[in-house]
Design an enzyme around this catalytic site. Sequence first.
Site, PDB file in Angstrom:
ATOM      1  N   GLU A  75      -1.825  -2.130   0.894  1.00 25.96           N
ATOM      2  CA  GLU A  75      -0.718  -1.202   0.697  1.00 25.96           C
ATOM      3  C   GLU A  75       0.476  -1.535   1.592  1.00 25.96           C
ATOM      4  O   GLU A  75       1.608  -1.538   1.150  1.00 25.96           O
ATOM      5  CB  GLU A  75      -1.227   0.221   0.999  1.00 25.96           C
ATOM      6  CG  GLU A  75      -0.184   1.315   0.984  1.00 25.96           C
ATOM      7  CD  GLU A  75       0.192   1.766  -0.424  1.00 25.96           C
ATOM      8  OE1 GLU A  75      -0.491   1.324  -1.382  1.00 25.96           O
ATOM      9  OE2 GLU A  75       1.159   2.536  -0.558  1.00 25.96           O
ATOM     10  N   ASP A  76       0.186  -1.836   2.850  1.00 26.79           N
ATOM     11  CA  ASP A  76       1.269  -1.884   3.832  1.00 26.79           C
ATOM     12  C   ASP A  76       1.664  -3.275   4.336  1.00 26.79           C
ATOM     13  O   ASP A  76       2.576  -3.391   5.150  1.00 26.79           O
ATOM     14  CB  ASP A  76       0.898  -1.020   5.056  1.00 26.79           C
ATOM     15  CG  ASP A  76       0.726   0.445   4.689  1.00 26.79           C
ATOM     16  OD1 ASP A  76       1.339   0.857   3.679  1.00 26.79           O
ATOM     17  OD2 ASP A  76      -0.017   1.151   5.392  1.00 26.79           O
TER      18      ASP A  76
END
Length: 711
Positions: A75-76
């Site tokens: 996600e990051d």
Amino acid sequence: MSVETLISQIQDYNPDAEMGLLERCYHFAQKAHEGQFRKSGEPYFTHCVKTAEELAALRLDTHTICAGLLHDVLEDTGVTREEMDVRFGWNITNMVEGVTKIGKYKFRGGQRQRQAETYRKLLLATAEDMRVILIKLADRMHNMETLQFLTDEKCQRIAKETLEIYAPIAHRLGIWRIMSRLEDLAFKHLFPTEYREIAELLDEKLVERQAYCQKMVARIREELEGQDIFADVRGRTKHIYSIYQKMQQKGTPFKDICDLVGLRILVKTDKDCYLALGALHHRWHYLPDRLRDWIGQPRKNGYMSLHTTIVDNGKPVEIQIRSYEMHKIAEDGIAAHWSYKEGAPNCKQGHSIFANYKQMLEDIQDTQEGAHQFVASMKLQLVEDEVYVFSPKGDLFALPTGSTAIDFAYKIHTDIGNTCCSAEINGAAAPLRQELQNGDRVHIRTHPNCKPSRGWLRYVKTSNACNKIKHWFREKERADAIKLGKKFLRAELRLTTLNASDYLNPTKLLDIAKQLQLQNVEELLVRIGRGYESATHVVNLLKPDTPEPQAVPPKTAPMPGIELENGIDLGMIRIMKCCNPIPGDEVIGYVTRGRGVSVHRSGCARILDVPERILTVKWPEKQNRNRPGIHPAQICVQCNDRPGMLGEITTVIAQCNVNIRSGTFQPAEVTRANNDAQDILTLDVTGTTQLTEVMQALRHLKDVQRVTRKF
Ligand code: MN
């Protein structure tokens, strides 16, 4: 936390863990998040380690912990799925992807429908591998612990989502220690004032409670040792949110909940649990309705324990008795059944919790209805004091346990409640008083002619329904009083030379009302109808220039103990003594001058032939079976005047279960009719049915000639 600390935590329970893999994941995630920081100012990677730690505390398998370390990487950071797959294998990658996917469903609160949808998507995403949800729960734990660093809006959203979705899931999976912490943290942010209040009160009483607790622990330990039961007895703290919920749901005052001491007894075997229970019940009184055997019948989330509340010096003490094994299950839920080697449930119970969870997911169809059902089953057993039922359209309603179809009807709408005539539960006709069960589909049929019954008050559980029924009766009583007030006035005017329509106009009546210091005409009519104001008095005031006679306000009308119908349900009905009507008799009402309605048996000579004063009345269809009214009825028994006759008569009457209120006995000398005696008896009967029974029985007696009812 360094990788070494994490590894040693895992090695404690799983010496064969793939430590190499774990180390690689650790360093990979650390590198991927490098330069990123949490809102708290800490390096982002702390969050990943905390998540992994939580999973290790649940003693999960190495892959799950690895996925925990990596859970935010996709996600990051710039790392791709493919890259992760190559490095750590599809097993870990799939889990990370699952967690990433769940993170995209943002809970916005609001309607149950949307909430249900979120639930559904979220759990479908985890159906493949339920370790995904465990990682998500661990992730959420740390996010909740650091929530104060976020903006208010975000903080509220996440807290709400936690309370509405993640805590119930943790409960469903039986992971009490995650559930209780999630709930308390969410509660603290959503209801800061309430949280602080409870926390402070708990603190205040802490010393006192602990002292008492220690004393009880010692006494129980001694008692058990005396019976050769080896047990670990401890005090137990309740989490704050559960205290709040109890206060909300049961209206229990805070004091009662916090004074409540909770203890836990841990023993070796299942059998010891029951032995300990026996020992406690032998020594102390206990509250039978609080006794629960969750060992004989474990909860769906796998929870097992015996619960009892003993009373020590008038003080209730809540006690949980469980084995060490059960305790682990109670704390860790499904994770307690997890094989850290296989990354799957390792025993029958674990499989059954898992199966239960999966079944739930499979039950969800891609329909709205399914989503509703789903929320219901998720919440089922969470709050055991509630039942969840559906409307025919599939809308979900929560009601307190023990609620009936009537409660449901009022819950939907007051008008539905006030006009409901029958219920259909799961497609079959059911009485309105039927208690609802979880998952029932309830359809309420209404009819404009249907109205509430006072008997309903015995069957409703919710104060909502109760208040609305009472309100309906108050309103009806008022409307009846107005109707009756008008009728009394009209009847009164007929006795004068005045033209009723000239005088019964609102302006004139309003004048009178003002004179009598009443708000409006309605108030005036209500007072006349209820018998507080005499119609004669009012009509006299209406008459032009007549000297005002001294009005005698009627006394509060006596209650006849039964209600008469024709839409009238007032306390101002009098059963007349001249003819003593009893239930079953044909009766008529007579509007008296200022003294309400008198009820006579039809044909009674006392009724004057004034048509506008006659009211049709009848006995209620159903008598109150538990409390039938007792009514006096006079009978006359003509019989041969022989010794023992009177005794036989009274015996027969007593056998019919009827009381003789009074009697006059006239022997033959007095009646002067052959050898006939005549006894006049006043009997207490419930109605004509009983009276006829008695009269028949008397007629069967030898030497009884005639039995008649006196008019
Ligand atoms: Mn995270």
